[in-house]
Design a protein around this motif. Structure first.
Motif, mmCIF file in Angstrom:
data_model
loop_
_atom_site.group_PDB
_atom_site.id
_atom_site.type_symbol
_atom_site.label_atom_id
_atom_site.label_comp_id
_atom_site.label_asym_id
_atom_site.label_seq_id
_atom_site.Cartn_x
_atom_site.Cartn_y
_atom_site.Cartn_z
ATOM 1 N N PHE A 109 35.840 50.450 28.106
ATOM 2 C CA PHE A 109 36.991 51.092 28.730
ATOM 3 C C PHE A 109 38.235 50.943 27.854
ATOM 4 O O PHE A 109 38.890 51.927 27.513
ATOM 5 C CB PHE A 109 37.225 50.473 30.119
ATOM 6 C CG PHE A 109 38.473 50.954 30.799
ATOM 7 C CD1 PHE A 109 38.475 52.123 31.542
ATOM 8 C CD2 PHE A 109 39.657 50.233 30.690
ATOM 9 C CE1 PHE A 109 39.631 52.561 32.167
ATOM 10 C CE2 PHE A 109 40.812 50.659 31.319
ATOM 11 C CZ PHE A 109 40.803 51.830 32.057
ATOM 12 N N TYR A 110 38.553 49.715 27.481
ATOM 13 C CA TYR A 110 39.771 49.478 26.704
ATOM 14 C C TYR A 110 39.663 50.005 25.278
ATOM 15 O O TYR A 110 40.651 50.485 24.713
ATOM 16 C CB TYR A 110 40.148 47.993 26.738
ATOM 17 C CG TYR A 110 40.642 47.583 28.106
ATOM 18 C CD1 TYR A 110 41.852 48.060 28.597
ATOM 19 C CD2 TYR A 110 39.872 46.777 28.927
ATOM 20 C CE1 TYR A 110 42.292 47.714 29.873
ATOM 21 C CE2 TYR A 110 40.311 46.427 30.202
ATOM 22 C CZ TYR A 110 41.512 46.900 30.661
ATOM 23 O OH TYR A 110 41.950 46.571 31.913
ATOM 24 N N ALA B 1 46.131 50.646 33.251
ATOM 25 C CA ALA B 1 45.812 51.114 31.901
ATOM 26 C C ALA B 1 45.648 52.634 31.882
ATOM 27 O O ALA B 1 46.101 53.304 30.948
ATOM 28 C CB ALA B 1 44.555 50.429 31.380
ATOM 29 N N LEU B 2 45.023 53.199 32.916
ATOM 30 C CA LEU B 2 44.877 54.654 32.997
ATOM 31 C C LEU B 2 46.233 55.332 33.190
ATOM 32 O O LEU B 2 46.493 56.390 32.626
ATOM 33 C CB LEU B 2 43.913 55.042 34.123
ATOM 34 C CG LEU B 2 42.438 54.816 33.834
ATOM 35 C CD1 LEU B 2 41.607 55.026 35.081
ATOM 36 C CD2 LEU B 2 41.950 55.708 32.700
ATOM 37 N N LYS B 3 47.106 54.717 33.977
ATOM 38 C CA LYS B 3 48.458 55.242 34.159
ATOM 39 C C LYS B 3 49.189 55.263 32.818
ATOM 40 O O LYS B 3 49.794 56.269 32.430
ATOM 41 C CB LYS B 3 49.235 54.409 35.177
ATOM 42 C CG LYS B 3 50.684 54.843 35.352
ATOM 43 C CD LYS B 3 51.463 53.789 36.123
ATOM 44 C CE LYS B 3 52.934 53.904 35.948
ATOM 45 N NZ LYS B 3 53.447 53.530 34.651
ATOM 46 N N ASP B 4 49.122 54.167 32.078
ATOM 47 C CA ASP B 4 49.752 54.088 30.760
ATOM 48 C C ASP B 4 49.157 55.126 29.809
ATOM 49 O O ASP B 4 49.880 55.778 29.046
ATOM 50 C CB ASP B 4 49.574 52.679 30.194
ATOM 51 C CG ASP B 4 50.131 52.540 28.794
ATOM 52 O OD1 ASP B 4 51.352 52.709 28.630
ATOM 53 O OD2 ASP B 4 49.345 52.266 27.859
ATOM 54 N N PHE B 5 47.842 55.306 29.877
ATOM 55 C CA PHE B 5 47.157 56.284 29.038
ATOM 56 C C PHE B 5 47.642 57.697 29.354
ATOM 57 O O PHE B 5 47.944 58.480 28.456
ATOM 58 C CB PHE B 5 45.646 56.148 29.272
ATOM 59 C CG PHE B 5 44.784 56.976 28.362
ATOM 60 C CD1 PHE B 5 44.897 56.894 26.988
ATOM 61 C CD2 PHE B 5 43.817 57.822 28.887
ATOM 62 C CE1 PHE B 5 44.080 57.633 26.151
ATOM 63 C CE2 PHE B 5 42.997 58.567 28.070
ATOM 64 C CZ PHE B 5 43.132 58.481 26.690
ATOM 65 N N ALA B 6 47.755 58.017 30.639
ATOM 66 C CA ALA B 6 48.236 59.339 31.056
ATOM 67 C C ALA B 6 49.677 59.557 30.608
ATOM 68 O O ALA B 6 50.029 60.648 30.141
ATOM 69 C CB ALA B 6 48.118 59.496 32.571
ATOM 70 N N GLU B 7 50.510 58.550 30.717
ATOM 71 C CA GLU B 7 51.898 58.657 30.261
ATOM 72 C C GLU B 7 51.959 58.869 28.755
ATOM 73 O O GLU B 7 52.714 59.700 28.257
ATOM 74 C CB GLU B 7 52.681 57.392 30.617
ATOM 75 C CG GLU B 7 53.266 57.403 31.986
ATOM 76 C CD GLU B 7 54.095 56.154 32.265
ATOM 77 O OE1 GLU B 7 54.602 55.520 31.323
ATOM 78 O OE2 GLU B 7 54.210 55.822 33.446
ATOM 79 N N HIS B 8 51.185 58.094 28.022
ATOM 80 C CA HIS B 8 51.156 58.192 26.562
ATOM 81 C C HIS B 8 50.762 59.595 26.106
ATOM 82 O O HIS B 8 51.332 60.146 25.173
ATOM 83 C CB HIS B 8 50.170 57.168 25.992
ATOM 84 C CG HIS B 8 49.970 57.292 24.520
ATOM 85 N ND1 HIS B 8 49.043 58.144 23.971
ATOM 86 C CD2 HIS B 8 50.604 56.696 23.489
ATOM 87 C CE1 HIS B 8 49.100 58.056 22.659
ATOM 88 N NE2 HIS B 8 50.041 57.173 22.338
#
Length: 120
Positions: A27-28, A64-71
């Motif tokens: 995942f990471y 982590a998914l939230k951060d990924f979507a923001e990025h």
């Protein structure tokens, strides 16, 4: 099978991110690999397909998914997500609200998602 693939469907190039049944390590690793690949592309040009079928994770992975979507927000033209069911729909809606993402669509199958992306 590689968890990050560049696929072509009906003339569209799509970044496919397969989180299905991923271990925490996978995942990471996929998050980091996805960030590198997506941010190397032109802003506003990327089509993404994210598969979260049977992804087991807690609050840390949700963040982590939230951060990924923001990025990815500046780079993604549109994205489709597969595998969001049950209570995960509430988490998905929360991530969309927190990141301001409006260009993501929930789909029931990979084929449906690829076909939808091809029409965008």
């Amino acid at each position: 099978m590689d968890r990050l693939q560049v696929i072509s469907h009906k003339g569209k190039t799509i970044i496919y991110l397969d989180f299905s049944k991923a271990t925490p390590m996978e995942f990471y690793q996929l998050i980091e690999e996805g960030k590198k690949v997506i941010s190397s592309l032109q802003k506003g040009s990327v089509y993404t397909l994210v598969n979260v079928t049977d992804l087991m994770g807690g609050k840390e992975q949700q963040l982590a998914l939230k951060d990924f979507a923001e990025h990815n927000k500046p780079f993604v033209k549109v994205g489709a997500v597969v595998g969001v069911t049950g209570w995960r729909k509430a988490v998905y809606s929360l991530i969309l609200r927190l990141t301001g993402r409006k260009n993501l669509k929930l789909c029931n199958t990979l084929e449906e998602a690829k076909d939808w992306l091809a029409t965008q």
